[in-house]
Every structure is written in C-alpha cells, then in structure tokens.
Design a protein around this motif. Structure first.
Motif, short mmCIF file in Angstrom:
data_model
loop_
_atom_site.label_atom_id
_atom_site.label_comp_id
_atom_site.label_asym_id
_atom_site.label_seq_id
_atom_site.Cartn_x
_atom_site.Cartn_y
_atom_site.Cartn_z
N SER A 36 -6.20 -0.41 -8.71
CA SER A 36 -4.82 -1.04 -7.89
C SER A 36 -5.19 -1.10 -6.55
O SER A 36 -5.00 -2.08 -5.87
N SER A 37 -5.30 -0.43 -5.71
CA SER A 37 -5.48 0.12 -4.50
C SER A 37 -6.76 -0.38 -4.18
O SER A 37 -6.20 -0.74 -2.74
N SER A 38 -7.38 -0.53 -4.46
CA SER A 38 -8.59 -1.04 -4.10
C SER A 38 -8.11 -2.75 -4.10
O SER A 38 -9.57 -3.47 -3.02
N GLU A 39 -6.97 -3.23 -4.60
CA GLU A 39 -6.88 -4.71 -4.67
C GLU A 39 -6.44 -5.16 -2.55
O GLU A 39 -6.40 -6.11 -1.73
N HIS A 40 -6.50 -3.74 -1.99
CA HIS A 40 -5.36 -3.81 -0.37
C HIS A 40 -6.99 -3.81 0.38
O HIS A 40 -7.15 -3.47 1.11
N THR A 61 1.11 -9.86 0.37
CA THR A 61 1.11 -9.77 -1.04
C THR A 61 0.29 -10.93 -1.96
O THR A 61 0.85 -10.22 -2.94
N GLN A 62 0.39 -11.29 -1.80
CA GLN A 62 -0.91 -11.94 -2.96
C GLN A 62 -2.39 -10.83 -3.45
O GLN A 62 -2.24 -10.23 -5.06
N GLU A 63 -2.02 -9.79 -2.83
CA GLU A 63 -2.88 -8.30 -2.87
C GLU A 63 -2.32 -7.33 -3.01
O GLU A 63 -2.28 -6.63 -4.06
N LEU A 64 -0.96 -7.34 -3.26
CA LEU A 64 0.48 -6.99 -3.84
C LEU A 64 0.17 -7.70 -5.53
O LEU A 64 0.20 -6.59 -6.58
N LEU A 65 0.07 -8.46 -5.50
CA LEU A 65 -0.04 -9.17 -7.03
C LEU A 65 -0.36 -9.12 -7.28
O LEU A 65 -1.09 -8.54 -9.03
N ALA A 66 -1.92 -8.93 -6.77
CA ALA A 66 -3.71 -8.34 -7.31
C ALA A 66 -3.15 -6.88 -8.02
O ALA A 66 -3.79 -6.94 -9.26
N ALA A 67 -2.89 -5.99 -7.46
CA ALA A 67 -2.91 -4.57 -7.52
C ALA A 67 -1.92 -4.23 -8.90
O ALA A 67 -1.92 -3.76 -9.67
N HIS A 124 -10.41 -12.82 -3.60
CA HIS A 124 -10.00 -11.71 -4.80
C HIS A 124 -8.87 -12.28 -4.58
O HIS A 124 -7.68 -11.71 -5.19
N ILE A 125 -8.42 -13.36 -4.19
CA ILE A 125 -6.67 -14.24 -3.86
C ILE A 125 -6.81 -15.72 -4.68
O ILE A 125 -7.87 -16.22 -4.24
N ASP A 130 1.13 -0.90 -0.29
CA ASP A 130 0.07 0.24 0.17
C ASP A 130 0.97 1.34 0.37
O ASP A 130 0.17 2.29 -0.51
N ASP A 131 2.33 1.20 0.33
CA ASP A 131 3.37 2.97 0.24
C ASP A 131 3.05 2.75 -0.77
O ASP A 131 4.32 4.14 -1.54
N GLU A 132 3.05 2.35 -1.81
CA GLU A 132 3.72 2.26 -3.76
C GLU A 132 2.09 3.81 -4.13
O GLU A 132 1.02 3.21 -3.91
N ASN A 133 2.85 4.26 -5.28
CA ASN A 133 2.50 5.23 -5.90
C ASN A 133 1.94 4.83 -6.98
O ASN A 133 2.71 4.42 -8.46
#
Length: 846
Positions: A253-257, A102-108, A603-604, A56-59
């Motif tokens: 993308s952010s909503s995958e978190h 980790t999987q949420e980041l991959l989804a993002a 979602h994952i 979630d830190d990523e822009n």
C-alpha cells in the motif's frame, strides 16, 4: 445549462461512496480465497474512519488490519490531496501533483481494501503550527467537510493519526490541524443544528469512540501495553486467506506513493501498536467491545445473516458457484431491509461476490477514449457466465443518456456474448474536469459548490451502465463504468477512463513566458480537435499594451485528436509587467478557452484535465553574461524550460557519461532538486563536478533533503538540516551586499523577493565551512534567522553554490526576482559566455 458531473447525484451515496476501486480499472474479479474473505466481511456490520492530513500520513498497517482482518468498512479521510509537496517521478507540482497523489491513494486503498475521502482543504505547503494552517484554510469550511464525511460514512470509531500538541519539533501544522478538526467533528456531527444544510442528504451521526494512533510506529516504539486508556493491537498478524501479513500488505500500500518515494520493505512477525482513547465510552479490552457489529443492528437483518452464514459455511473453494442460490436469496432479503445505509453498503459487497462466484464478466467499453457533447460513440459490451447456473441478460441501461439496450439472451456456460452498439452523448454533458478544479478556489481551499461531490476521491465515471439480468429466475443488476481499453504490445490490456472533452482545445505550450527585454518572442499555440471536422479561428487574448502578429489564425482539423501548431509573434511593453495571455478558439459559433493536460504514469490511470488557457507573461529586465548551461536532472523539475525562456541554451546531462572534460563546454552546471537523494551515481559524478569548478566552472546545487550519512556535495563541508522558511512573504536580508551574486549582472534589491509562491525555501544548511559565504538570510515569524539558504564558495578558479531556496517553484511560476537572482548565480565569474564545443554538448545530452 451544463449538466452536473453525473445525473441523479443523490445516488452517489449508494454508488460511488461505497465503491472500493477507482474507475478505469480492469473489472474486479475475486479468486476463491478473496471470495471467502468477502463472505467473512459480509457477516460484519462495522466501520472505522482514519483521519490525517496528507497522502502517505495514513497508517497502512492499521487500515489494512481493520478492513481485511476485522472485516470492517474502513476509510481514510485526508484533509488534503498533497498538492504542496515535491514530485520524485516527474515535473508536475501544485494541483497536478495533487491529482497524481489522489490516484496513488486510491491505488493504496485497493491494496488494503479500504476507501478514500478528502476535504476541500488545499495543501499550500509546509506549515509550522495549526494557527498558521487555519489562517490559510477556511477553518469553518474544513470542519464542515469533516462533519460531512463523518455523517456520510457513519463510522463506529474514528482514529486520528496525529495528536493535538503543536509544540513537537518538526510537527506539520496540517497534521495538528487534522487532529483538532477530528476532535471537534466528533462532538458536533450528531447535532442537527450544526450544518443543517447537510441533512438534506445525510443524518446526524455519533461515533462511539475517538482514538489517537500513538507515535510508537510498531517495533521499538513506546510501549503502552496495560496502561489505562490505551488499547493494544498486533498489526503483524498473518492473513492465511490472502497469504500476507499486514506488514506485507502495508508495504504494498505505502509503495503506491511513488511520487513521494515511499516504496518500502515489507515486515513480518508481531508488531504491536497502541490506540489512546480520546473521547467516547470506555470499552473493555477491545475498542469495538461495546459496538454491535452483527446483522442484529439493522431491522430485518436476521434473515440476511442466516443466508450469508449458510453460504459462508458451505463455501467450496473448488466450486464457488454452489453458494450462488443462497447469495441470491440473501440479496432479495437485503433489498427488503429499511436501513438504507447498510443496505447500500452490503448490496455493493454482495453483488461483487455473486458476480465473482459465477465467474461473470460484464463490461461496456467505448471504441474511443473520449467524446464531445452531442457526439455518437461506438460501444461494445461483453457478458459471459462461466458456470452452469441458468442466467440471462435482459438489458443494459445507460441512465445518464436515457438509453436502454434490449438484449434478452441466455448466457450459456462459458459462451461469450459480444455485441456492438452506439451511444449518443448528451449535448449538455459536462466535461470530465476533476470536480475540485472546475471553479477557482483560494490558496487554502478548493471551491466545490455541490454538497454531494465534497469528499469524493475523484469524479464518478463520465457514464455508467447497468446490466439487468436474471439468475435462476431471480432479478440481479450490476453497475459498471463505461471505459476504454486497448491492446499494448508491451503492457498487454490497458484500461483508460472514458472522458468528455470540448470539441476544440487550444493552449500555449509554455506555462510561463518570460520577456527579458523589449524584443518580440515567438509564442507557440497548440490546437487540438476533440472530434472530426473542426474548424474556426484561434487568437490570443492579450492584456493591454501587448501586441501579437498575426492577430488570429484559421485552423481546419479533419480528424479527431488531430493537432495543429500555430505561432504568434508577441511584443511586450517597454516597462516591466506581469500579466496573463489567454487563448480563444472559435468553433460553430462558440468560443472555447480551455487547453488539454494529460498525466500518464504506469501506476495510475491516465488523468485528463482541461485547464483554462491562461499563461503568465512577465516582462522583466534580465542581463546575463553566460549562455551554455548543463543540467543534471534530480527528482524532476521544470527549471531547464524556465532557463530557456530567458535565452539560455540548456543541455540535459546523463550522469552515466559525465566527465570533467565534457563539462568544460558549459558556463555553468546545475544540479537538480534532490539529485543526491535520488541518483546513486552522484558519488561518482561529484568529484568530476569539483574538478570542473576548480578549473573555472560554476556548479549550482539545488536543495536535497537532510540525510543521515550526508555525502560530500561541495568542495568544503556543510550540513543540511530541516530548517525551512514556509512563509513566502518572509523578510529576506542580504548578508553580503558587495557579493557578485547581489551586484551583477542584475542589481538585486528587496523588490526581487516580492511575489514568491508557497515558501522561501527548505532544507537549509545550518552548519558550513567558513570558506562559504552566506548571501541571504530569512526566517518565519518568531524564529531565528536561517542564514544557510544560499552559500557560495570559491574553489580554485571557479565557484560552487548550494541553495535551499525554492527555485524549482519560483522559476516555473514566473517570479521575476527569482529569475534575476538565478541568472546572477549562473553568471558569477563570467564576464562573457563561452564558445561552447558543440560536439561536447551533444555527447552530454541525456
């Protein structure tokens, strides 16, 4: 000796590292607009690596813009997997939460078209400065991992999310540490004398520039336009091919978190942000102005470029297959270039475009989602060519198993080829354990000994297959993961990773067992088969002084995935003690000591973990004067199960049916973590809770995050702040030594604050009505005392308690003192437990 997670790991650089999707997903099928976008990307040879600390830190605006607008190879390197955060969708915390995130980041990344990487650093919780962070992380290992990712990814440009100033209010130490490591890695990644052991697999690399993504956050932020050293980018650009702005893509993308509650509205229109140059040459106007992003940067690239450009210019949205001939020629030219890096990157991209332009569907699936080493597994493969282009399938190779399926069949237009087969799992195939959890690490770092696995977002698939084809008499190969899929009446086609499991798994159901007295406790063990016809004996591995009856139990499981529950009566020692109980299951002359944990959210992909069967047991003297507890679950925690361990009868309450009268059955009502942040109906429930307190009940409200418009939570006002105590060993001072919570039924002493995990607490109130009594005070080194972590107020005949101490971590972790304090909180004002109205209890069950 067990095989590594996948043979020929040298090929990971060519296979897994360049993959833009995680395994177990449906095959990637591009529509015409996406094929056109992919053709545009094939013309660009450039890369950018974004660096920050957590999921979630990523822009996501910036990353999506770089990948989908600038057509660069874009990646996000997070220092950690977010293991130390909170979970808004379930009860998983620590390493299990890290797997979810980790999987949420991959989804993002699937939303913004980029790739995901990590270091071995563990998110051990909030840190207030980088020095504290590096005291827990191994700085040298963390830096080595950043350098490794830079050398392997080879970014032209690096961008740091955070700055290097640690004095900003509220700045997380992990954030600042990520920026410091990016700065240092930029300077040393090109030095062959630094981490020379990495050069067996990669070469030194020097990015052209390092930039800071300043804290303007788009609209309304600081305006640096035109200032020296700053570069302006408009992330509000609209992508006509994709039909979305980068604000809209970023929102997806952010909503995958989801475990962090990061769903957000999309944005449209101009949205300028600024990059500040930290290191490297100063380009003019654009941060990539001094970087060649064409095929000229690789020897032999001109021939590839000519064919790609021709295909792109001649692309027909109505008939994408017309460019396949040019693409196949480009592929042959690409295979001849010497630059292995760009050859591998672009071959991966090009193969997806060829497959999509032909409407090729290529898939190998297992008939079961799991297998054990040595097992024969039924599989089937499907191949279909949905164009008139001449194509044939020669064979399917499964390198990990040394298997080649000879096919030699033409793929006529829209004629489905479906064929059954089997595969024999190697007897030394490793289990599908997340690679960073295979070996025990430290508080700050995961242990990963295989250099080539470091940095990968997840394990490569257990087994992959390669389709060997000819298209217009030109060889073409496509690798795909072997997966499992099934039909669900509600969800439709559902994919799941194919995994390798032990033949038998056994574990204690509870993660912690609390023995509040000298009485024996029934311990439930679940035995599960990984294959058919598994039988043996299961027993407990007990510490000295603990006894079980019976000593062992025979099991005989005929079916695969069959479960058997067995019980042992465990007698603790008389004295207080903390220890661990293991479970051993014998089968076929071997002993197995791992359990099974599955994480399933829509979602994952389903995640499978084989944790060591090692349950904490605590013998601790706990007295209580109450029995019946109602629990309003907030964002999710495991406190109800923890309270049942010490004898409470806990009923989950539905906020939609709570009335003041229905609460009268309970000695205490506990409100779960972040309930006021996550349950809209709490504004309706809160007056009923206060009526219950006024009539003699006890309400314990656990932490909520600070809110701009904080609702009424207690009978008297208090203000939740961002104050927290992150050092779990921080000194705790008892402010009210004569208060009932300190004196009974368990006498609280300094010993009860020993052995806490991760932190003392978070989001303590910093202002409160004088009708509240602050009970405890604590603070991190060098800070002022934080007295608002446990507030108690008498209201009418009952008590209201608000606490920011991290009971949701301490109780599930089996911290003895936390149980004693929490029991006192429940017991306050109760000389003896109520005789619960069972009908009322049943009516309140969730």
């Amino acid at each position: 000796m067990k095989r590594t997670l996948r043979p020929l790991l040298v090929s990971l650089i060519a296979i897994t590292f360049f993959s833009t999707h995680s395994f177990s997903q449906a095959p990637r099928k591009l529509n015409a607009a996406e094929i056109k976008a992919a053709l545009n990307k094939l013309e660009v040879l450039g890369s950018v690596l974004y660096v920050a600390a957590h999921p979630d830190d990523e822009n996501t605006r910036l990353i999506g813009y770089m990948s989908l607008e600038k057509n660069l190879r874009a990646g996000y390197m997070a220092m950690t997997r977010g293991d130390g955060g909170q979970n808004l969708i379930g009860t998983e915390i620590r390493e299990y939460l890290g797997i979810i995130r980790t999987q949420e980041l991959l989804a993002a990344r699937r939303q913004d078209g980029s790739e995901q990487f990590f270091t071995r650093a563990n998110d051990f919780g909030f840190s207030k400065n980088p020095d504290e962070t590096f005291n827990t992380w191994d700085r040298e290992d963390a830096l080595a991992d950043v350098v490794w990712n830079v050398r392997r990814f080879r970014p032209d440009v690096m961008i740091a999310r955070f700055d290097t100033t640690s004095g900003r209010p509220g700045m997380h130490g992990h954030h600042t540490a990520s920026a410091l490591l990016a700065l240092e890695a930029f300077d040393i990644a090109n030095d062959p004398n630094v981490y020379p052991e990495q050069l067996k697999y990669v070469e030194p690399w020097q990015p052209k520039g390092l930039y800071w993504n300043t804290y303007n956050f788009g609209r309304g932020g600081a305006d640096h336009e035109g200032k020296p050293g700053y570069y302006t980018l408009d992330f509000g650009t609209y992508n006509e091919l994709l039909g979305k702005s980068y604000g809209e893509i970023a929102a997806l993308s952010s909503s995958e978190h989801k475990s962090q509650g990061f769903g957000r509205m999309s944005s449209r229109g101009e949205n300028k942000e600024f990059l500040m140059r930290w290191k490297g040459e100063e380009p003019e106007g654009d941060i990539f102005a001094n970087i060649d992003q064409t095929w000229n940067r690789v020897k032999g690239g001109k021939a590839v470029e000519r064919l790609i450009k021709r295909a792109n210019q001649n692309f027909d949205f109505q008939n994408p297959s017309t460019i396949v001939s040019d693409l196949l020629q480009a592929r042959e030219a690409l295979l001849k270039i010497e630059d292995k890096y760009w050859k591998n990157v672009k071959l991966k991209e090009l193969d997806v475009v060829i497959k999509s332009a032909m409407g090729l569907y290529l898939e190998v699936a297992a008939r079961a989602y799991s297998a054990v080493p040595g097992e024969e597994v039924p599989i089937y493969f499907e191949a279909i060519n949905r164009t008139g282009i001449q194509a044939s399938l020669k064979s399917i190779n499964i390198p990990a198993l040394g298997k080649r399926i000879s096919v030699n069949k033409a793929l006529a237009n829209n004629k489905r080829l479906l064929q059954n087969d089997t595969m024999q799992i190697a007897t030394d195939m490793a289990y599908s354990q997340p690679y960073w959890l295979v070996d025990d690490g430290s508080l700050g770092m995961y242990r990963v000994d295989d250099q080539q696995m470091i940095g990968l977002a997840e394990n490569p698939a257990a087994i992959s297959a390669t389709f060997e084809m000819e298209i217009d008499n030109i060889p073409y190969s496509y690798e795909t993961d072997i997966i499992y899929k099934r039909s669900d009446r509600v969800k439709g086609e559902v994919y799941r990773p194919f995994v390798i499991t032990p033949p038998v798994m056994a574990e204690i159901k509870e993660s912690v067992l609390i023995f509040p007295d000298n009485e024996p406790k029934t311990v439930n063990v679940v035995v599960k088969s990984g294959r058919t016809n598994v039988k043996g004996r299961v027993s407990l591995n007990l510490p000295r002084g603990w006894k079980s009856n019976p000593a062992s139990v025979d099991y005989d499981l005929k079916s695969k995935n069959q479960e058997l529950s067995v019980t042992f009566s465990v007698l603790p020692p008389a004295r207080p003690e903390e220890a661990y109980i293991g479970v051993n299951a014998t089968y076929n002359g071997k002993t197995y000591d791992r359990g099974l944990k599955t994480i399933e959210y829509d979602h994952i992909p389903v995640q499978t973990i084989f944790p060591k069967s090692n349950t904490k047991v605590v013998r601790v003297d706990i007295q209580r004067t109450s029995q019946y507890v109602g629990y309003i679950m907030g964002s999710g925690d495991a406190i109800p199960e923890s309270l049942e361990q010490v004898g409470y009868t806990v009923t989950l309450l539905d906020p939609n049916t709570i009335t003041a009268e229905s609460l009268e059955a309970f000695d205490a009502v506990i409100v779960g973590v972040r309930a006021y942040n996550t349950i809209e109906r709490m504004n309706v429930v809160q007056p009923r809770l206060m009526e219950y307190v006024k009539g003699g009940g006890t309400v314990i409200n656990q932490y909520n995050t600070s809110m701009r418009n904080q609702p009424d939570i207690g009978p008297y006002p208090f203000q939740i702040s961002r104050d927290r105590v992150t050092v779990e060993e921080a000194q705790v001072t008892i402010l009210a030594p004569d208060h009932p919570i300190i004196n009974g039924p368990n006498k609280i002493t300094q010993k009860d604050f020993e052995g806490w995990v991760q932190e003392r607490g978070l989001y303590f109130p910093n202002k409160w009505d004088p009708k509240y009594t602050p009970i405890l005070s604590s603070n991190d080194p060098g800070e002022t005392p934080k007295d608002g972590g446990l507030l108690v107020g008498k209201y009418g005949e009952g008590y209201f308690i608000y606490s920011g101490y991290s009971w949701f971590r301490e109780l599930p972790a089996g911290v003895p003192g936390a149980f004693r304090i929490f029991t006192n909180m429940i017991s306050i004002g109760k000389e003896k437990p109520k005789n619960a109205n069972l009908n009322s209890v049943e009516n309140n069950k969730k």
